[in-house]
Design a protein around this motif. Sequence first.
Motif, PDB file in Angstrom:
ATOM      1  N   LYS A  32       0.835  -1.201   0.000  1.00 14.63           N
ATOM      2  CA  LYS A  32       0.000   0.000   0.000  1.00 14.63           C
ATOM      3  C   LYS A  32       0.870   1.252   0.000  1.00 14.63           C
ATOM      4  O   LYS A  32       0.637   2.194  -0.762  1.00 14.63           O
ATOM      5  CB  LYS A  32      -0.909  -0.017   1.226  1.00 14.63           C
ATOM      6  N   SER A  33       1.899   1.251   0.838  1.00 17.39           N
ATOM      7  CA  SER A  33       2.799   2.399   0.923  1.00 17.39           C
ATOM      8  C   SER A  33       3.526   2.635  -0.398  1.00 17.39           C
ATOM      9  O   SER A  33       3.650   3.781  -0.852  1.00 17.39           O
ATOM     10  CB  SER A  33       3.808   2.179   2.049  1.00 17.39           C
ATOM     11  N   LEU A  34       3.994   1.566  -1.019  1.00 15.93           N
ATOM     12  CA  LEU A  34       4.694   1.691  -2.297  1.00 15.93           C
ATOM     13  C   LEU A  34       3.779   2.240  -3.379  1.00 15.93           C
ATOM     14  O   LEU A  34       4.154   3.149  -4.126  1.00 15.93           O
ATOM     15  CB  LEU A  34       5.278   0.343  -2.728  1.00 15.93           C
ATOM     16  N   SER A  35       2.570   1.712  -3.469  1.00 13.98           N
ATOM     17  CA  SER A  35       1.626   2.176  -4.491  1.00 13.98           C
ATOM     18  C   SER A  35       1.287   3.656  -4.321  1.00 13.98           C
ATOM     19  O   SER A  35       1.324   4.424  -5.283  1.00 13.98           O
ATOM     20  CB  SER A  35       0.343   1.358  -4.445  1.00 13.98           C
ATOM     21  N   GLU A  36       0.954   4.051  -3.094  1.00 12.63           N
ATOM     22  CA  GLU A  36       0.589   5.439  -2.837  1.00 12.63           C
ATOM     23  C   GLU A  36       1.767   6.381  -3.056  1.00 12.63           C
ATOM     24  O   GLU A  36       1.629   7.432  -3.683  1.00 12.63           O
ATOM     25  CB  GLU A  36       0.060   5.585  -1.409  1.00 12.63           C
ATOM     26  N   SER A  37       2.931   6.000  -2.542  1.00 11.09           N
ATOM     27  CA  SER A  37       4.106   6.869  -2.657  1.00 11.09           C
ATOM     28  C   SER A  37       4.554   7.008  -4.097  1.00 11.09           C
ATOM     29  O   SER A  37       4.917   8.106  -4.535  1.00 11.09           O
ATOM     30  CB  SER A  37       5.255   6.320  -1.813  1.00 11.09           C
ATOM     31  N   TYR A  38       4.532   5.909  -4.842  1.00  7.58           N
ATOM     32  CA  TYR A  38       4.972   5.992  -6.235  1.00  7.58           C
ATOM     33  C   TYR A  38       4.000   6.825  -7.064  1.00  7.58           C
ATOM     34  O   TYR A  38       4.420   7.577  -7.941  1.00  7.58           O
ATOM     35  CB  TYR A  38       5.142   4.610  -6.847  1.00  7.58           C
ATOM     36  N   ASN A 105      10.027  10.774   0.700  1.00  8.74           N
ATOM     37  CA  ASN A 105      10.176  12.180   0.341  1.00  8.74           C
ATOM     38  C   ASN A 105       9.096  12.964   1.072  1.00  8.74           C
ATOM     39  O   ASN A 105       7.915  12.856   0.738  1.00  8.74           O
ATOM     40  CB  ASN A 105      10.044  12.352  -1.173  1.00  8.74           C
ATOM     41  N   PRO A 106       9.456  13.751   2.078  1.00  9.14           N
ATOM     42  CA  PRO A 106       8.415  14.406   2.891  1.00  9.14           C
ATOM     43  C   PRO A 106       7.583  15.431   2.124  1.00  9.14           C
ATOM     44  O   PRO A 106       6.467  15.737   2.529  1.00  9.14           O
ATOM     45  CB  PRO A 106       9.210  15.072   4.017  1.00  9.14           C
ATOM     46  N   TYR A 107       8.086  15.935   1.024  1.00 15.42           N
ATOM     47  CA  TYR A 107       7.358  16.966   0.285  1.00 15.42           C
ATOM     48  C   TYR A 107       6.222  16.398  -0.557  1.00 15.42           C
ATOM     49  O   TYR A 107       5.499  17.145  -1.197  1.00 15.42           O
ATOM     50  CB  TYR A 107       8.329  17.774  -0.569  1.00 15.42           C
ATOM     51  N   LEU A 108       6.049  15.087  -0.529  1.00 12.79           N
ATOM     52  CA  LEU A 108       4.925  14.469  -1.219  1.00 12.79           C
ATOM     53  C   LEU A 108       3.678  14.411  -0.336  1.00 12.79           C
ATOM     54  O   LEU A 108       2.606  14.064  -0.799  1.00 12.79           O
ATOM     55  CB  LEU A 108       5.279  13.047  -1.663  1.00 12.79           C
ATOM     56  N   TYR A 109       3.829  14.737   0.941  1.00 11.31           N
ATOM     57  CA  TYR A 109       2.744  14.569   1.906  1.00 11.31           C
ATOM     58  C   TYR A 109       2.279  15.922   2.424  1.00 11.31           C
ATOM     59  O   TYR A 109       3.091  16.813   2.691  1.00 11.31           O
ATOM     60  CB  TYR A 109       3.215  13.675   3.058  1.00 11.31           C
ATOM     61  N   THR A 110       0.977  16.069   2.571  1.00 12.64           N
ATOM     62  CA  THR A 110       0.417  17.351   2.975  1.00 12.64           C
ATOM     63  C   THR A 110       0.090  17.422   4.471  1.00 12.64           C
ATOM     64  O   THR A 110       0.143  18.497   5.047  1.00 12.64           O
ATOM     65  CB  THR A 110      -0.871  17.647   2.182  1.00 12.64           C
ATOM     66  N   LYS A 111      -0.233  16.307   5.078  1.00 17.47           N
ATOM     67  CA  LYS A 111      -0.564  16.313   6.504  1.00 17.47           C
ATOM     68  C   LYS A 111       0.725  16.426   7.317  1.00 17.47           C
ATOM     69  O   LYS A 111       1.741  15.836   6.969  1.00 17.47           O
ATOM     70  CB  LYS A 111      -1.310  15.040   6.889  1.00 17.47           C
ATOM     71  N   ASP A 112       0.646  17.171   8.429  1.00 11.86           N
ATOM     72  CA  ASP A 112       1.834  17.380   9.256  1.00 11.86           C
ATOM     73  C   ASP A 112       2.417  16.083   9.788  1.00 11.86           C
ATOM     74  O   ASP A 112       3.631  15.889   9.772  1.00 11.86           O
ATOM     75  CB  ASP A 112       1.509  18.298  10.437  1.00 11.86           C
ATOM     76  N   LYS A 113       1.551  15.192  10.253  1.00 16.04           N
ATOM     77  CA  LYS A 113       2.027  13.936  10.833  1.00 16.04           C
ATOM     78  C   LYS A 113       2.774  13.104   9.788  1.00 16.04           C
ATOM     79  O   LYS A 113       3.856  12.580  10.069  1.00 16.04           O
ATOM     80  CB  LYS A 113       0.839  13.156  11.393  1.00 16.04           C
ATOM     81  N   HIS A 118       7.827  11.027   7.488  1.00 14.52           N
ATOM     82  CA  HIS A 118       8.661  10.731   6.331  1.00 14.52           C
ATOM     83  C   HIS A 118       9.954  11.551   6.357  1.00 14.52           C
ATOM     84  O   HIS A 118      10.980  11.084   5.863  1.00 14.52           O
ATOM     85  CB  HIS A 118       7.885  10.941   5.039  1.00 14.52           C
ATOM     86  N   ALA A 119       9.932  12.731   6.935  1.00 20.75           N
ATOM     87  CA  ALA A 119      11.167  13.497   7.107  1.00 20.75           C
ATOM     88  C   ALA A 119      12.114  12.759   8.058  1.00 20.75           C
ATOM     89  O   ALA A 119      13.327  12.696   7.817  1.00 20.75           O
ATOM     90  CB  ALA A 119      10.863  14.895   7.627  1.00 20.75           C
ATOM     91  N   TYR A 120      11.557  12.187   9.117  1.00 22.41           N
ATOM     92  CA  TYR A 120      12.354  11.391  10.051  1.00 22.41           C
ATOM     93  C   TYR A 120      12.957  10.170   9.351  1.00 22.41           C
ATOM     94  O   TYR A 120      14.143   9.869   9.519  1.00 22.41           O
ATOM     95  CB  TYR A 120      11.482  10.967  11.237  1.00 22.41           C
ATOM     96  N   MET A 121      12.152   9.481   8.561  1.00 20.87           N
ATOM     97  CA  MET A 121      12.644   8.308   7.842  1.00 20.87           C
ATOM     98  C   MET A 121      13.706   8.695   6.811  1.00 20.87           C
ATOM     99  O   MET A 121      14.667   7.954   6.595  1.00 20.87           O
ATOM    100  CB  MET A 121      11.490   7.565   7.157  1.00 20.87           C
ATOM    101  N   LEU A 122      13.543   9.855   6.187  1.00 22.89           N
ATOM    102  CA  LEU A 122      14.532  10.340   5.232  1.00 22.89           C
ATOM    103  C   LEU A 122      15.877  10.569   5.918  1.00 22.89           C
ATOM    104  O   LEU A 122      16.920  10.122   5.433  1.00 22.89           O
ATOM    105  CB  LEU A 122      14.038  11.640   4.591  1.00 22.89           C
ATOM    106  N   VAL A 123      15.866  11.237   7.056  1.00 23.26           N
ATOM    107  CA  VAL A 123      17.100  11.502   7.793  1.00 23.26           C
ATOM    108  C   VAL A 123      17.713  10.195   8.301  1.00 23.26           C
ATOM    109  O   VAL A 123      18.931  10.011   8.261  1.00 23.26           O
ATOM    110  CB  VAL A 123      16.839  12.492   8.951  1.00 23.26           C
ATOM    111  N   LEU A 124      16.882   9.268   8.751  1.00 21.08           N
ATOM    112  CA  LEU A 124      17.370   7.970   9.198  1.00 21.08           C
ATOM    113  C   LEU A 124      18.067   7.227   8.056  1.00 21.08           C
ATOM    114  O   LEU A 124      19.170   6.697   8.232  1.00 21.08           O
ATOM    115  CB  LEU A 124      16.212   7.133   9.738  1.00 21.08           C
ATOM    116  N   ASN A 125      17.447   7.210   6.885  1.00 18.34           N
ATOM    117  CA  ASN A 125      18.048   6.535   5.737  1.00 18.34           C
ATOM    118  C   ASN A 125      19.349   7.195   5.311  1.00 18.34           C
ATOM    119  O   ASN A 125      20.317   6.516   4.978  1.00 18.34           O
ATOM    120  CB  ASN A 125      17.073   6.490   4.559  1.00 18.34           C
ATOM    121  N   LEU A 126      19.385   8.523   5.315  1.00 19.00           N
ATOM    122  CA  LEU A 126      20.618   9.217   4.944  1.00 19.00           C
ATOM    123  C   LEU A 126      21.728   8.971   5.966  1.00 19.00           C
ATOM    124  O   LEU A 126      22.899   8.864   5.606  1.00 19.00           O
ATOM    125  CB  LEU A 126      20.357  10.714   4.762  1.00 19.00           C
TER     126      LEU A 126
END
Length: 147
Positions: A32-38, A105-113, A118-126
């Motif tokens: 579900k996450s892959l489909s929505e994010s892609y 990519n946090p800029y794909l999401y509009t809700k703050d949560k 996703h910003a946290y996951m981005l920093v974790l991955n980097l």
Amino acid sequence: MSFRENFGRCLLVVICVLSGIGKFSDPKPHQKSLSESYSKTFAKAKEYGVTLPLAPQVLTGYTLEIIYLTGALLLLGSLLVIFRVKYGSCLLSSLLVSFCVVIHNPYLYTKDKEFYMHAYMLVLNLGLVAGLSLACPAKAQDKEKTD
């Protein structure tokens, strides 16, 4: 190799191992996450005039296979890093960077949560990519160590 180096490598890849196992044990949320994010990435890329090679409708048909392949690559890369094979860190780094672009990519999401998660996951991955670049040193550094 010292115990500290081996232990550090194991700690570095434990996140990738757990993620790989999670993809095999319960692939539904990952699908579900892959489909929505892609779909969001595809739409955002289209806004900038970039066409991604795979349409979201085509990807939706193969999400289960992609999730299983990703899980296998995460586990394989983790084993290669533990055994100090340079290609393991390259494999995991390329996977993590692609996750940053397409999924976290946090800029794909509009809700703050969602944005902050996703910003946290981005920093974790980097951070993991940075650690992986240090985990398997280049050949020149290996030669200096032994001299």
